[in-house]
Design a protein around this motif. Structure first.
Motif, PDB file in Angstrom:
ATOM      1  N   UNK A   1       0.830  -1.199   0.000  1.00  0.00           N
ATOM      2  CA  UNK A   1       0.000   0.000   0.000  1.00  0.00           C
ATOM      3  C   UNK A   1       0.864   1.248   0.000  1.00  0.00           C
ATOM      4  N   UNK A   2       1.978   1.193   0.756  1.00  0.00           N
ATOM      5  CA  UNK A   2       2.886   2.336   0.789  1.00  0.00           C
ATOM      6  C   UNK A   2       3.445   2.616  -0.606  1.00  0.00           C
ATOM      7  N   UNK A   3       3.787   1.543  -1.321  1.00  0.00           N
ATOM      8  CA  UNK A   3       4.365   1.713  -2.645  1.00  0.00           C
ATOM      9  C   UNK A   3       3.348   2.278  -3.636  1.00  0.00           C
ATOM     10  N   UNK A   4       2.074   2.163  -3.331  1.00  0.00           N
ATOM     11  CA  UNK A   4       1.066   2.673  -4.248  1.00  0.00           C
ATOM     12  C   UNK A   4       0.722   4.138  -3.981  1.00  0.00           C
ATOM     13  N   UNK A   5       1.353   4.738  -3.011  1.00  0.00           N
ATOM     14  CA  UNK A   5       1.154   6.160  -2.748  1.00  0.00           C
ATOM     15  C   UNK A   5       1.656   6.956  -3.948  1.00  0.00           C
TER      16      UNK A   5
END
Length: 286
Positions: free
Chosen positions: A5-9
């Motif tokens: 999810x962090x990488x999809x920021x």
């Protein structure tokens, strides 16, 4: 928040002449060339959501092109291919595998022509070069209707025409998965709402068009990088013809047709699309 999810920021790069919004996913420490996913016209980086977890061991970069998504509008002449290089330069990345659909596919091909040292391989879907050729009446009429809707400022008609490509010439839109139709429509509506400029009288102002790369078809024999041309089996005849022509014109080209999909095979049949890309990466050493 999970690591994925962090990488999809959404991240942003503020360059001298533009702001680029992008997603940075996958394995950032990988020694393999990152994959750069380039979206089609009128949509944005959200079209690549099925691919963010499809390539273990690879870093995946997904930018918005100028005038799309969270990136800035063009204020003067520009080339999409040079924007991609500026994006890579800002991130300190020397070489990538460029994967693009439609407009993005043309840009991937331009990278192989204009900056061959920056690509270890390219995957081009839904087009040939950045100068696709259209003669089929279905495609010619669709593009004419799209221009008319754009010039008339009819947002819904403009989206409706775009959705013709989602379905292709041999299906109606209700035969396409509703989530795909909804995503394409949402991205197109957001493109207009966030990037359309109006004159004082309220009429739409056309955006600055990108400067084209020329003589693309005749230069293809000089492309040394491996090329995979992909097309949905239900896409328009011209789109499939352009893709086959691309694969046949480069020294190391191959063509794959994705069943059950039209212009967006990565969304309609991500399993087959991703398998074709993984096989290409493996066999070409990209």
């Amino acid at each position: 928040m999970s690591p994925m999810e962090h990488h999809r920021v959404e991240h942003h790069l503020d360059l001298t002449d533009q702001r680029i919004a992008y997603v940075d996913a996958g394995e950032r420490s990988s020694s393999a060339p990152p994959l750069v996913l380039l979206h089609g016209g009128a949509v944005d980086k959200r079209m690549w959501h099925p691919q963010l977890e499809a390539f273990p061991g690879r870093r995946i970069l997904v930018p918005d092109a100028r005038g799309h998504g969270g990136s800035s509008d063009a204020e003067g002449p520009y080339r999409l291919v040079d924007d991609v290089c500026a994006f890579l330069d800002a991130l300190g990345i020397e070489q990538v595998v460029a994967i693009g659909i439609s407009m993005g596919g043309g840009t991937a091909c331009d990278l192989a022509l204009e900056h061959p040292d920056r690509v270890a391989g390219i995957v081009v879907s839904g087009t040939g070069t950045s100068e696709p050729q259209f003669s089929d009446p279905w495609a010619v009429q669709a593009f004419a209707d799209w221009r008319a809707a754009e010039q008339g400022g009819d947002l819904q008609a403009w989206i409706d025409v775009l959705q013709r490509f989602t379905a292709g010439p041999r299906r109606t839109l209700d035969q396409v998965a509703p989530d795909v139709v909804e995503l394409i429509g949402t991205m197109a509506r957001d493109t207009v709402m966030n990037h359309l400029r109006l004159a004082e009288d309220g009429t739409p102002l056309p955006p600055h068009p990108p400067t084209p790369v020329g003589r693309t078809w005749e230069r293809l024999p000089t492309v040394e990088t491996p090329v995979l041309a992909v097309c949905g089996a239900l896409d328009g005849e011209d789109h499939r013809r352009n893709a086959r022509r691309l694969a046949g014109a480069v020294p190391d080209g191959r063509f794959v047709e994705v069943p059950g999909a039209a212009h967006y095979p990565n969304l309609e049949n991500p399993g087959a699309f991703d398998h074709a890309v993984r096989a290409f990466l493996s066999s070409s050493g990209s």
